[in-house]
Scaffold this motif. Structure first.
Motif, PDB file in Angstrom:
ATOM      1  N   ASP A 134       2.701   6.492  -7.033  1.00  0.00           N
ATOM      2  CA  ASP A 134       1.708   7.445  -7.547  1.00  0.00           C
ATOM      3  C   ASP A 134       2.206   8.883  -7.420  1.00  0.00           C
ATOM      4  O   ASP A 134       1.823   9.759  -8.206  1.00  0.00           O
ATOM      5  CB  ASP A 134       0.377   7.287  -6.804  1.00  0.00           C
ATOM      6  CG  ASP A 134      -0.384   6.021  -7.208  1.00  0.00           C
ATOM      7  OD1 ASP A 134      -0.040   5.436  -8.264  1.00  0.00           O
ATOM      8  OD2 ASP A 134      -1.305   5.620  -6.466  1.00  0.00           O
ATOM      9  N   LYS A 161       2.530  12.274   1.710  1.00  0.00           N
ATOM     10  CA  LYS A 161       2.656  13.249   0.623  1.00  0.00           C
ATOM     11  C   LYS A 161       3.418  14.492   1.084  1.00  0.00           C
ATOM     12  O   LYS A 161       4.247  15.041   0.341  1.00  0.00           O
ATOM     13  CB  LYS A 161       1.278  13.644   0.109  1.00  0.00           C
ATOM     14  CG  LYS A 161       1.322  14.553  -1.115  1.00  0.00           C
ATOM     15  CD  LYS A 161      -0.065  14.790  -1.698  1.00  0.00           C
ATOM     16  CE  LYS A 161       0.014  15.666  -2.940  1.00  0.00           C
ATOM     17  NZ  LYS A 161      -1.330  15.881  -3.543  1.00  0.00           N
ATOM     18  N   LYS A 184      -0.891   8.869   6.289  1.00  0.00           N
ATOM     19  CA  LYS A 184      -1.628   9.872   5.501  1.00  0.00           C
ATOM     20  C   LYS A 184      -0.809  11.138   5.247  1.00  0.00           C
ATOM     21  O   LYS A 184      -1.154  11.960   4.396  1.00  0.00           O
ATOM     22  CB  LYS A 184      -2.944  10.227   6.201  1.00  0.00           C
ATOM     23  CG  LYS A 184      -2.791  10.950   7.529  1.00  0.00           C
ATOM     24  CD  LYS A 184      -4.165  11.218   8.160  1.00  0.00           C
ATOM     25  CE  LYS A 184      -4.043  11.952   9.483  1.00  0.00           C
ATOM     26  NZ  LYS A 184      -3.498  13.304   9.334  1.00  0.00           N
ATOM     27  N   ASN A 196       2.640   1.666  -3.454  1.00  0.00           N
ATOM     28  CA  ASN A 196       1.775   2.208  -4.504  1.00  0.00           C
ATOM     29  C   ASN A 196       1.568   3.706  -4.334  1.00  0.00           C
ATOM     30  O   ASN A 196       1.524   4.460  -5.314  1.00  0.00           O
ATOM     31  CB  ASN A 196       0.430   1.483  -4.504  1.00  0.00           C
ATOM     32  CG  ASN A 196       0.555   0.039  -4.965  1.00  0.00           C
ATOM     33  OD1 ASN A 196       1.480  -0.290  -5.708  1.00  0.00           O
ATOM     34  ND2 ASN A 196      -0.356  -0.822  -4.535  1.00  0.00           N
ATOM     35  N   GLU A 197       1.436   4.161  -3.090  1.00  0.00           N
ATOM     36  CA  GLU A 197       1.272   5.600  -2.845  1.00  0.00           C
ATOM     37  C   GLU A 197       2.520   6.361  -3.281  1.00  0.00           C
ATOM     38  O   GLU A 197       2.436   7.433  -3.887  1.00  0.00           O
ATOM     39  CB  GLU A 197       0.969   5.853  -1.367  1.00  0.00           C
ATOM     40  CG  GLU A 197      -0.430   5.428  -0.947  1.00  0.00           C
ATOM     41  CD  GLU A 197      -0.927   6.191   0.284  1.00  0.00           C
ATOM     42  OE1 GLU A 197      -0.557   7.373   0.443  1.00  0.00           O
ATOM     43  OE2 GLU A 197      -1.688   5.599   1.068  1.00  0.00           O
ATOM     44  N   LYS A 203       0.838  -1.202   0.000  1.00  0.00           N
ATOM     45  CA  LYS A 203       0.000   0.000   0.000  1.00  0.00           C
ATOM     46  C   LYS A 203       0.878   1.260   0.000  1.00  0.00           C
ATOM     47  O   LYS A 203       0.631   2.222  -0.743  1.00  0.00           O
ATOM     48  CB  LYS A 203      -0.905  -0.019   1.227  1.00  0.00           C
ATOM     49  CG  LYS A 203      -1.849   1.178   1.314  1.00  0.00           C
ATOM     50  CD  LYS A 203      -2.708   1.092   2.574  1.00  0.00           C
ATOM     51  CE  LYS A 203      -3.622   2.313   2.686  1.00  0.00           C
ATOM     52  NZ  LYS A 203      -4.431   2.276   3.944  1.00  0.00           N
TER      53      LYS A 203
END
Length: 460
Positions: A388, A449, A446, A384-385, A381
């Motif tokens: 991306d 980013k 979370k 993939n983040e 997970k």
């Protein structure tokens, strides 16, 4: 015991670190080409020999790698043919194709073949390997990359000026101090007329082009072998030895070549080119070099050669104008001008000068450690983040000791490690280890980013 495999002399394997450095060179060059409006093309590694032969002079033809015809290449060859040992004639019958010697002749073939699809003037760039059956030595390989940029379908000397700007910008970005040498084949033709040997311009330029490598005495000997008269050789030497600034050399040349219409035109062209350059502020030094000949037969106007100011390695870039190269393929009256960057020599110069010091040494930014089957699901997970977000990242594939995984990251020079074990999963967190300092930082998943934006990709 079987011997280790090897590769042909004059070719090289490139390791991961070397490829990262080479790609940096290619991307820098490509970026400047695109900035100036050039478009990419590619041509095949092999061309018909009829396309290649006769375009590079007698010496160039000898350096072409020929490809044996498929199947029974000796079909139609008699024992008498073999006994005669006429290599040139035999080669033409058993080889119809050859590896490309440069990118300019294939480009001319491309232009003629695709003339109905091209918008002129056509500005193209091409970055591909070429092959020459040369004697391998430092800075000279049998397989090497060229990075070519050409304008075809325009006579304007603004194109030559733009190429000088491209040269200066690329080498400035790479951190290499350069000397840009300029001359004009029309000037050389005028000099040949001046010494009474106008019909032997090719022999003269081929010999002059070797001046830096073999010295004046050897050049004079080669000129004598080619039938240049002794009085002609004696008249030539002081012309090549003219001193002073570029303008002072041109002033002296104007007097010497006043009787040559071709030579006078060459002087006018080079003066105009220098007038454009004088309006600019370049990082590299630009000079007129009357010994610059570039032995390739297809040059007809301005010729350009670039040397590193700090490393003795031969030219790192060169080119010139070719007024009718497409004519040999049936398309007359189309003028072009181009230059070629020698990526392999550029690499060697940068290595010697230590210019790769701050270059990123890994293609991976983040490695996620593997703690086991359940943790892998969480790790995927995260992976993939990261991808991306455009972050080069990987998850260690095998569940092995952490020491081995950390050793892998250290050897690969991966700057960040993500630890996502049972505790991190429970709290929706990740632990980030900065390898350079050993610092560990815990953040919520979370917030990844924000971390990427602050540490890796400011624009994300």
């Amino acid at each position: 015991m079987s011997s280790k495999p090897s590769i042909p002399k004059g070719t090289r394997d490139f390791s991961t670190d070397e490829m990262l450095r080479r790609e940096y060179i290619f991307e820098t060059i490509k970026g400047v080409f695109r900035l100036y409006g050039y478009q990419p093309i590619e041509t095949p590694a092999m061309e018909n020999l009829s396309t290649l032969l006769g375009k590079y002079g007698e010496e160039g033809d000898k350096l072409l790698f020929r490809i044996l015809n498929s199947g029974d290449f000796l079909s139609g060859i008699t024992g008498d043919d073999l006994v005669k040992q006429d290599a040139s004639r035999l080669s033409s019958r058993i080889c119809e194709k050859g590896l490309r010697y440069d990118l300019t002749v294939p480009f001319a073939r491309y232009v003629v073949q695709h003339r109905d699809e091209i918008i002129f003037p056509f500005k193209r760039y091409q970055i591909q390997p070429v092959w020459r059956a040369d004697r391998p030595q430092k800075g000279r390989y049998r397989e090497f990359f060229q990075c070519d940029v050409d304008v075809i379908g325009s006579d304007s000397l603004l194109n030559e000026y733009e190429l000088v700007r491209i040269i200066d910008e690329i080498f400035s970005k790479l951190g290499i101090k350069i000397i840009i040498k300029l001359n004009n084949r029309k000037i050389l033709s005028g000099i040949a007329e001046y010494i009474g040997e106008g019909g032997k311009i090719t022999d003269i330029t081929v010999a002059i082009d070797k001046l830096d490598k073999i010295g004046i005495d050897a050049v004079k000997a080669e000129l004598r072998e080619k039938g240049i008269s002794q009085p002609g050789i004696e008249k030539l030497q002081p012309v090549l030895a003219l001193k002073g600034s570029s303008e002072e050399k041109l002033t002296d040349l104007e007097k010497l070549l006043s009787g040559s219409e071709t030579g006078t035109l060459g002087i006018a062209e080079i003066r105009k080119l220098f007038s454009f350059i004088k309006q600019d502020i370049l990082n590299g030094m630009v000079e007129l070099d009357l010994t610059l000949a570039r032995g390739l037969n297809y040059y007809t106007g301005a010729i350009i050669e670039v040397k590193s100011a700090d490393v003795m390695i031969g030219s790192v870039c060169g080119g010139g104008r070719y007024d009718n190269l497409t004519g040999v393929f049936g398309m007359d009256g189309v003028s072009g001008v181009g230059i070629s960057f020698g990526a392999d020599r550029i690499y060697d110069v940068m290595s010697q000068l230590g210019l790769f010091g701050n270059l990123k040494s890994s293609s991976t930014d983040i490695l996620i450690l593997n703690f086991g089957e359940e943790e892998v699901k969480y790790g995927l997970k995260i992976l993939n983040e990261l991808r991306d977000l455009g972050v080069m990242s990987e998850l260690y594939p095998d569940q092995v000791k952490l020491k081995k995984q950390m050793s892998y990251a250290d050897s690969r020079k991966i700057p960040y490690i993500i630890i996502a074990g049972e505790e991190e999963i429970k709290n929706g967190e990740i632990t980030i280890k900065i390898m350079s300092s050993g610092e560990q930082r815990k953040i919520l998943l979370k917030d990844i980013k924000s971390f990427v934006r602050s540490e890796l990709k400011p624009g994300v």
